[in-house]
Design an enzyme around this catalytic site. Structure first.
Site, PDB file in Angstrom:
ATOM      1  N   THR A   1      -1.481   2.390  -8.022  1.00  0.00           N
ATOM      2  CA  THR A   1      -2.663   3.184  -8.769  1.00  0.00           C
ATOM      3  C   THR A   1      -1.834   4.368  -9.614  1.00  0.00           C
ATOM      4  O   THR A   1      -2.299   4.517 -10.713  1.00  0.00           O
ATOM      5  CB  THR A   1      -3.369   3.700  -7.675  1.00  0.00           C
ATOM      6  OG1 THR A   1      -4.111   2.740  -6.747  1.00  0.00           O
ATOM      7  CG2 THR A   1      -4.854   4.476  -8.466  1.00  0.00           C
TER       8      THR A   1
ATOM      9  N   SER B   1      -5.676   5.279  -0.807  1.00  0.00           N
ATOM     10  CA  SER B   1      -5.330   3.936  -0.801  1.00  0.00           C
ATOM     11  C   SER B   1      -6.500   3.122  -1.436  1.00  0.00           C
ATOM     12  O   SER B   1      -7.711   3.447  -1.139  1.00  0.00           O
ATOM     13  CB  SER B   1      -5.160   3.354   0.715  1.00  0.00           C
ATOM     14  OG  SER B   1      -4.853   1.804   0.584  1.00  0.00           O
ATOM     15  N   SER B   2      -6.212   2.475  -2.297  1.00  0.00           N
ATOM     16  CA  SER B   2      -7.083   1.528  -2.977  1.00  0.00           C
ATOM     17  C   SER B   2      -7.597   0.563  -2.093  1.00  0.00           C
ATOM     18  O   SER B   2      -6.905  -0.304  -1.700  1.00  0.00           O
ATOM     19  CB  SER B   2      -6.799   0.929  -4.274  1.00  0.00           C
ATOM     20  OG  SER B   2      -5.914   1.963  -5.091  1.00  0.00           O
TER      21      SER B   2
ATOM     22  N   GLU C   1       0.338  -7.638   2.634  1.00  0.00           N
ATOM     23  CA  GLU C   1       0.093  -6.673   3.873  1.00  0.00           C
ATOM     24  C   GLU C   1       0.441  -7.559   4.952  1.00  0.00           C
ATOM     25  O   GLU C   1      -0.160  -8.458   5.280  1.00  0.00           O
ATOM     26  CB  GLU C   1      -1.527  -6.421   3.899  1.00  0.00           C
ATOM     27  CG  GLU C   1      -1.700  -5.091   3.199  1.00  0.00           C
ATOM     28  CD  GLU C   1      -3.056  -4.560   3.532  1.00  0.00           C
ATOM     29  OE1 GLU C   1      -3.359  -3.469   2.693  1.00  0.00           O
ATOM     30  OE2 GLU C   1      -3.978  -4.994   4.256  1.00  0.00           O
TER      31      GLU C   1
ATOM     32  N   ASN D   1      -1.260   5.274   3.211  1.00  0.00           N
ATOM     33  CA  ASN D   1      -1.608   5.781   1.976  1.00  0.00           C
ATOM     34  C   ASN D   1      -2.598   6.717   1.953  1.00  0.00           C
ATOM     35  O   ASN D   1      -3.971   6.245   2.408  1.00  0.00           O
ATOM     36  CB  ASN D   1      -1.800   4.741   0.815  1.00  0.00           C
ATOM     37  CG  ASN D   1      -1.837   5.465  -0.656  1.00  0.00           C
ATOM     38  OD1 ASN D   1      -1.996   6.755  -0.615  1.00  0.00           O
ATOM     39  ND2 ASN D   1      -1.891   4.770  -1.589  1.00  0.00           N
TER      40      ASN D   1
ATOM     41  N   GLY E   1      -1.061  -5.058  -2.516  1.00  0.00           N
ATOM     42  CA  GLY E   1       0.038  -5.633  -2.421  1.00  0.00           C
ATOM     43  C   GLY E   1       0.103  -6.562  -0.947  1.00  0.00           C
ATOM     44  O   GLY E   1      -0.981  -6.608  -0.176  1.00  0.00           O
TER      45      GLY E   1
ATOM     46  N   SER F   1       0.924  -1.358  -0.121  1.00  0.00           N
ATOM     47  CA  SER F   1       0.010  -0.219   0.122  1.00  0.00           C
ATOM     48  C   SER F   1       0.911   1.435  -0.034  1.00  0.00           C
ATOM     49  O   SER F   1       1.855   1.441   0.767  1.00  0.00           O
ATOM     50  CB  SER F   1      -0.668  -0.066   1.273  1.00  0.00           C
ATOM     51  OG  SER F   1      -1.796   0.871   1.238  1.00  0.00           O
ATOM     52  N   GLY F   2       0.436   2.051  -0.937  1.00  0.00           N
ATOM     53  CA  GLY F   2       1.528   3.313  -1.045  1.00  0.00           C
ATOM     54  C   GLY F   2       2.570   3.342  -1.846  1.00  0.00           C
ATOM     55  O   GLY F   2       3.448   4.193  -2.168  1.00  0.00           O
TER      56      GLY F   2
END
Ligand SMILES: Nc1ncnc2c1ncn2[C@@H]1O[C@H](COP(=O)(O)OP(=O)(O)OP(=O)(O)O)[C@@H](O)[C@H]1O
Ligand SMILES: [Mg+2]
Length: 1063
Positions: A147, A195-196, A426, A192, A424, A142-143
């Protein structure tokens, strides 16, 4: 050998400075490409652009050091063969401009510095040329920038691909689907700010011309728990805040909302409604606009926002317990809004929120809920509403992206490019069901990655005819099986626990796991662990040894989340919703279907299998994103964090696989093209097959047999050091080549210039010569014509004027007149005059007269009074003497002088005697006595009235002009003259015989003064004069050799006058 390299932020080398041979390569900003290999020479400072060129490829430290070097220089992209590793710079590097897109278009992957656009372009070209579907898999935590990368890729395709013939709006829709999906599916998390919270796979369809014509999105497992709960420092999905911040007053009023996120329980859990990096207001505008682009009608927007608002109202719905501890809705206002916004019956909804419907033995029973259960039911409803709306939204976008031309023939030949932006790996402090799913997803993708990379590596070796050497790598299939295997896999066990009758809990699930897979090497629980590791595990946890590292999951909530239960009466209520979106989301068939719906984990597993199938059917490309630090700060390289990511992204594994065989491979053509200058036989051109050229080249370079292999189309080099040595040699060679090329180019350039100048000069010359020639020809023509006319005219010159002779006559006339101008007489004495043509005779005469008059007139005007007098006197002299006296011609050139005696030569007594009478002329004379003819020197003076003869100081004789009757001279050259005086005058002694050296001058002046011009007698032979009273004298003149004046015997005065030549 150390080389210094200067870089610009885009990562291109602009100057390479060699320590021994100073050189400057002007490269970089203006689009001159630096080939990948040339950047190798800069490896001391910026590391290698491709990790496969790392000498120490097994060392994680070397790997990270290379990343660090590049990151420090803002070089965020590095390859591992065809895989792109990207490190989030957390700053705008200005490397995604239109110029950058152009720079990366149509160039060979390895010829440009690593870039996302290089991958994008390579994928696109493969799609077009090989007509094979492609998939770009973007992964990372994440981050890490997944995206962002997806958006940049889409932007690249939107801007660089040709526009489709029809339906050009697809490009806009593809781009605009992003903000909408991000508003509903992204949220601020601790990691993030955008974040998605769902996985996304997007297909872009291209027609046979390479234009995007459609698209399709698959979404995976939205993190719906966020709707009802957020951790501290996190937010709910962006759309809630955007609506409250940006929505118009009127709209908020309609939706029953307040412009304050703090008023909504679902928005305050994380206690950070406001985030400095997010501008909800402007984002709202973007989303509103994007909704229109992706075909939302105003009604649909209203329905969608009603649902968003209803979730907020649900969050604010409270319950209170009645006497029997049954929950009752206490917030009537919320209920009212919910009823309206969701289009459901108020009473039904109230009942559904506080009761549970149970079907026992075919009978429906309503069982009241307690407070806790009611809150659970409410949150479940919120999550269901939101997540189903999200799914509907994806469907809606897909309908808008679907090619409208699906029936056309070109549709059948479309190719697809997939973009996978999925969560991704985690690892949190507390990991739950969501992390379990996410990490399982990453295991699957890693497996696919290994499979495909190994497969492609193997395929390449096979295709090239090189023996395949098995590569040692960790295959994570064992972990995938642990999760997904039928009956024995964790998901199967979880599902079984969820479905089995009886009191199943999260802990019984754990026990079941321990029981079933206790021997699995990648599974551990508190009970199964040894003494040492047991400490790090709680009783309610299990640990999986993922390929990327260990993750400890807490089983709490696993069953619940997997079941994802929504009470039946809530479902029924929603099925009756009048909100069109809700009624599509909650379908009645769900109620009728007796079969239990698939559990969340199974659904996820199935969708992943499907995804893997999709990806397998396509040519893969990989982008591995890395997050440099947790603080979201630029220029911070947190080594621990990065090492962790390098590990779980399997980058070392990836590198090992890639390097297992050969570090470097290139097509023979490319290799020969680059290094041919290093061998005299291949430079400058190799005539034979490239493969043979490369063989000659590597032999010349001294490659050892174990260092390289020759494939069918490529050379494979085993160690980077071999390549680097070749590169270094090339760098040195380049300097001398550059000089040669420069010289050749300059020569060529100047020669071209010279040839251009020469050509121009010749052009000008020939043009000028042409002009001159034409002029000359025209002149000649004119001359010939003129001559012809003249000859014609000449022949007919005597004929009367006619057209044939007119020109000639005119010419003769004109030329006479023009010549005349130059041949005019110079003075009055010049009598020359050109002969005129007959026609001009009269005019010529007139002109001649005019000319003469003019000359005379001019002469007269120009003479002085003295000269005038002189001329007048000369004229008189001429009148008197011309042709009559012999010595006259001699006097002509001699000027008459006003007087021959100065005032000082005349006695003052004489002057006194003359009184006021002026002396007009004085001349010394000789007087001959009348008797003896004795010569006596006297002065002769002329006054206005008389001739005065003076002897020294005495006036000897005064003859008034009135008494002067005449003057006689001889015709010979002597200078005697006789003044005849009136006889009657007694005072007079008789005529006077005088002699003057200037006889002509004296007599002329005298004749003028005395007005006796007509009284001058020029005698031949002799002169008779009155010698005294009654006695005449005679003077005889005879010509002789010299002047002699004597008294002759006859008493006459005999004068012998010399003969003059002129006579
Ligand atoms: N190439 C880049 N250049 C500049 N900034 C970037 C780049 N990539 C990412 N960022 C920054 O990092 C932030 C996070 O990136 P992004 O949202 O793409 O991460 P992600 O991998 O999708 O994370 P998640 O898994 O949480 O969705 C972006 O909002 C942006 O500020
Ligand atoms: Mg994302």
């Amino acid at each position: 050998m150390a080389l210094q390299v200067e870089l610009i932020p885009t990562g291109e080398i602009i100057r390479v400075v060699h320590p021994y041979r100073p050189c400057k390569l002007a490269l970089g900003s203006d689009g001159v490409r630096v080939t990948m290999e040339s950047a190798l020479t800069a490896r001391d400072r910026v590391g290698v652009q491709d990790f496969v060129l790392l000498e120490n490829f097994t060392s994680e430290a070397a790997f990270i050091e290379n990343l660090r070097r590049r990151f420090r220089e803002n070089l965020i992209y590095t390859y591992i063969g065809p895989v792109l590793v990207s490190v989030n710079p957390y700053r705008d590097l200005q490397i995604y401009s239109r110029q950058h897109m152009e720079r990366y278009r149509g160039v060979s992957f390895y010829e440009v510095p690593p870039h996302l656009f290089a991958v994008a372009d390579t994928v696109y070209r493969a799609l077009r040329t090989e007509r094979r579907d492609q998939a770009v898999m973007i992964s990372g935590e994440s981050g890490a920038g997944k995206t962002e990368a997806t958006k940049r890729l889409l932007q690249f395709y939107a801007e660089t691909c040709p526009a489709p013939e029809r339906g050009g709006a697809v490009r806009d829709r593809l781009l605009q689907s992003n903000p909408v999906l991000e508003a509903f599916g992204n949220a601020k998390t601790l990691r993030n700010d955008n974040s998605s919270r769902f996985g996304k796979y997007m297909d872009v369809q291209f027609d046979f011309k390479g234009a995007p014509v459609g698209g399709h999105i698959l979404s995976y497992l939205l993190e719906k728990s966020r709707v009802v709960h957020q951790n501290h420092g996190e937010r709910n999905f962006h759309i809630f805040y955007q609506l409250l911040e940006g929505g118009e007053e009127e709209m908020l009023r309609r939706l029953g909302l307040e412009r304050n996120p703090q008023s909504y329980l679902y928005l305050v859990k994380g206690q950070c409604a406001k985030v400095s990096s997010i501008n909800d207001k402007s984002d709202w505008k973007v989303v509103r606009k994007a909704l229109t682009v992706i075909d939302f009608t105003e009604d649909e927007v209203e329905d969608l926002l009603s649902i968003v608002a209803s979730v907020l109202h649900l969050g604010n719905t409270h319950f209170a317990a009645d006497e029997e501890s049954n929950a009752q809705v206490t917030t009537e206002n919320q209920l009212k809004y919910l009823t309206r916004l969701l289009g459901v019956e108020g009473s039904t909804l109230r009942e559904a929120l506080t009761h549970r419907k149970i079907i026992a033995k075919g009978e429906e029973l309503l069982s009241p809920l307690n407070l806790e259960q009611a809150a659970y039911a409410r949150d479940a409803l919120s999550k269901a509403i939101y997540s189903r709306t999200f799914t509907w939204l994806v469907g809606k976008i897909n309908r808008s992206l679907a090619s409208k031309d699906a029936e056309s023939p070109s549709w059948r030949s479309t190719t697809v490019l997939g973009l996978l932006d999925i969560y991704g790996f985690e690892v949190f402090q507390h990991n739950s069901f969501e992390q379990f799913c996410i990490n399982y997803c990453n295991e699957k993708l890693q497996q696919l990655f290994i499979e495909l990379t190994l497969k492609s590596e193997q395929e390449e070796y096979e295709a090239e005819g090189i023996a395949w050497e098995p590569v040692q790598y960790f295959n994570n299939k064992i972990i995938c099986d642990l999760v997904e295997e039928k009956f024995k896999g964790i998901i199967s066990i979880l599902d079984e626990e969820c479905l089995r009758p009886g009191e199943a809990t999260d802990l019984t699930f754990l026990e079941k796991l321990e029981e079933t897979i206790k021997h699995h090497p990648h599974f551990l629980t508190h009970k199964l662990a040894d003494q040492r590791t047991r400490k790090s595990l709680d009783r309610g946890e299990f640990r999986l040894l993922h390929y990327a590292g260990e993750v400890t999951y807490n089983v709490t909530g696993f069953l619940d989340k997997n079941n994802d239960l929504l009470f039946r009466n809530l479902k029924e209520t929603m099925c009756s919703s009048k909100n069109p979106i809700m009624s599509q989301c909650f379908d009645r068939s769900e109620l009728i279907d007796k079969k239990r719906p698939e559990t969340v984990a199974t659904q996820f597993k199935m969708s992943l299998l499907q995804l893997v199938e999709i990806l397998k059917s396509k040519e893969p490309a990989y982008i591995r994103c890395i997050k440099p630090n947790d603080a979201k700060q630029p220029s911070r390289f947190d080594e621990v964090l990065i090492r962790h990511q390098v590990k779980y992204l399997g980058l070392m594994e990836n590198l090992r696989v890639r390097r297992a065989g050969f570090a470097y491979r290139r097509k023979y053509e490319a290799f020969l093209q680059r290094y041919k200058s290093l061998c005299p036989e291949t430079w400058p051109t190799w005539a034979g097959r490239p493969q043979d050229g490369v063989a000659v080249l590597v032999r010349h370079l001294g490659y050892k047999p174990e260092e390289y292999k020759m494939g069918r189309t490529k050379i494979f080099i085993r160690f980077p050091k071999t390549l680097f040595a070749t590169e270094d040699a090339l760098e040195v060679r380049r300097q001398s080549l550059a000089t040669k090329i420069q010289a050749a180019w300059r020569g060529f350039h100047w020669r071209q210039k010279f040839l251009r100048v020469k050509h121009s000069a010749i052009c000008i010359q020939s043009w000028w010569r042409g002009t001159l020639g034409r002029r000359k020809a025209a002149k000649r023509k004119w001359a010939a014509e003129t001559i012809r006319r003249l000859i014609h005219g000449f022949i007919l010159r005597h004929a009367p004027r006619c057209p044939e002779n007119a020109f000639f006559l005119d010419h003769v006339r004109t030329s006479f007149l023009l010549n005349l101008r130059r041949q005019l007489p110079r003075n009055v004495l010049d009598t020359s005059w050109p002969t005129p043509p007959p026609a001009l005779r009269e005019a010529s005469e007139l002109l001649r007269e005019l000319c003469l008059k003019n000359m005379v007139w001019k002469y007269c005007r120009s003479i002085s009074p003295e000269w005038k007098q002189q001329l007048q006197q000369k004229a008189v002299a001429s009148e008197i003497f011309k042709g009559k006296k012999d010595n006259y011609p001699q006097s002509v050139p001699r000027l008459f002088i006003s007087t021959r005696l100065g005032a000082d030569e005349i006695s003052s007594k004489v002057l006194q005697a003359l009184g006021s009478e002026p002396i007009q002329y004085a001349v010394p004379v000789v007087k001959y006595d009348r008797k003896g003819y004795k010569p006596r020197s006297r002065q002769l003076l002329l006054t206005p009235n008389a001739v005065v003869i003076v002897e020294d100081a005495k006036v000897k004789q005064r003859i008034d002009y009135a008494n002067l009757t005449g003057i006689s001279v001889s015709s010979l050259s002597d200078s005697l003259f006789v003044l005849h005086v009136q006889r009657e005058d007694n005072k007079q002694k008789g005529d006077v015989v005088l002699q003057s050296d200037h006889v002509i001058e004296t007599l002329t002046k005298m004749a003028l003064s005395a007005d006796r011009v007509n009284n001058i007698n020029i005698n031949q032979g002799s002169i008779t004069f009155a010698g005294g009273p009654g006695r005449d004298g005679i003077i005889d003149f005879t010509p002789g050799s010299e002047l002699l004046i004597t008294k002759a015997k006859n008493g006459h005065l005999a004068v012998v006058a010399p003969r003059l030549n002129s006579r």
